[in-house]
Design a protein around this motif. Sequence first.
Motif, mmCIF file in Angstrom:
data_model
loop_
_atom_site.group_PDB
_atom_site.id
_atom_site.type_symbol
_atom_site.label_atom_id
_atom_site.label_comp_id
_atom_site.label_asym_id
_atom_site.label_seq_id
_atom_site.Cartn_x
_atom_site.Cartn_y
_atom_site.Cartn_z
ATOM 1 N N TYR A 20 61.087 13.485 54.789
ATOM 2 C CA TYR A 20 62.273 13.950 53.705
ATOM 3 C C TYR A 20 62.992 12.774 53.476
ATOM 4 C CZ TYR A 20 61.422 18.819 53.333
ATOM 5 O OH TYR A 20 60.881 19.982 52.996
ATOM 6 N N ASN A 62 66.068 10.207 51.799
ATOM 7 C CA ASN A 62 67.283 10.133 50.968
ATOM 8 C C ASN A 62 67.314 9.083 49.890
ATOM 9 O OD1 ASN A 62 68.395 7.639 52.063
ATOM 10 N ND2 ASN A 62 69.531 8.816 53.640
ATOM 11 N N VAL A 67 65.205 11.299 56.871
ATOM 12 C CA VAL A 67 66.357 12.191 57.370
ATOM 13 C C VAL A 67 65.758 13.364 58.221
ATOM 14 C CG1 VAL A 67 68.135 11.532 55.692
ATOM 15 C CG2 VAL A 67 66.727 13.529 55.198
ATOM 16 N N TYR A 117 65.763 15.306 48.100
ATOM 17 C CA TYR A 117 64.965 14.422 48.826
ATOM 18 C C TYR A 117 63.820 14.049 48.278
ATOM 19 C CZ TYR A 117 68.675 15.487 52.389
ATOM 20 O OH TYR A 117 69.715 15.594 53.056
#
Length: 122
Positions: free
Chosen positions: A6, A8, A14, A41
């Motif tokens: 994931y 950002n 993250v 995301y």
Amino acid sequence: MAHYAYINGEGIVVTVIVGKDETELINGLDTETYYAQGTPYTVKRTSYNTSGGVHDSGGTPYRKNYAGIGYTYDAVRDAFIAPKPFASWVLDEATCRWGAPVPYPATGRWVWDEATLGWVAL
């Protein structure tokens, strides 16, 4: 099983999860789109067996390196890049891994010393 990172809005990983293989559709969606639903995301597949653009058992390498929390996803290179360990180190464009400006000595145990820009024997 496959792993998914994931990412950002700043391109930083993250979290990484274990999910379904990319070859499977989930509710008619590819896995990256499915896992990104309802989140802010971008989700990209990553391979635990990929390092420096090579899959260690001959499989398909995904995005140069396995993603870790804090890694950067570079969309141009389609690669996960670890945080830069030292200011003097340079990125190897072929592997998307950081390397010292001085080669690692052939024998012995060494640690990088940023103050002297060299390897120091342990």
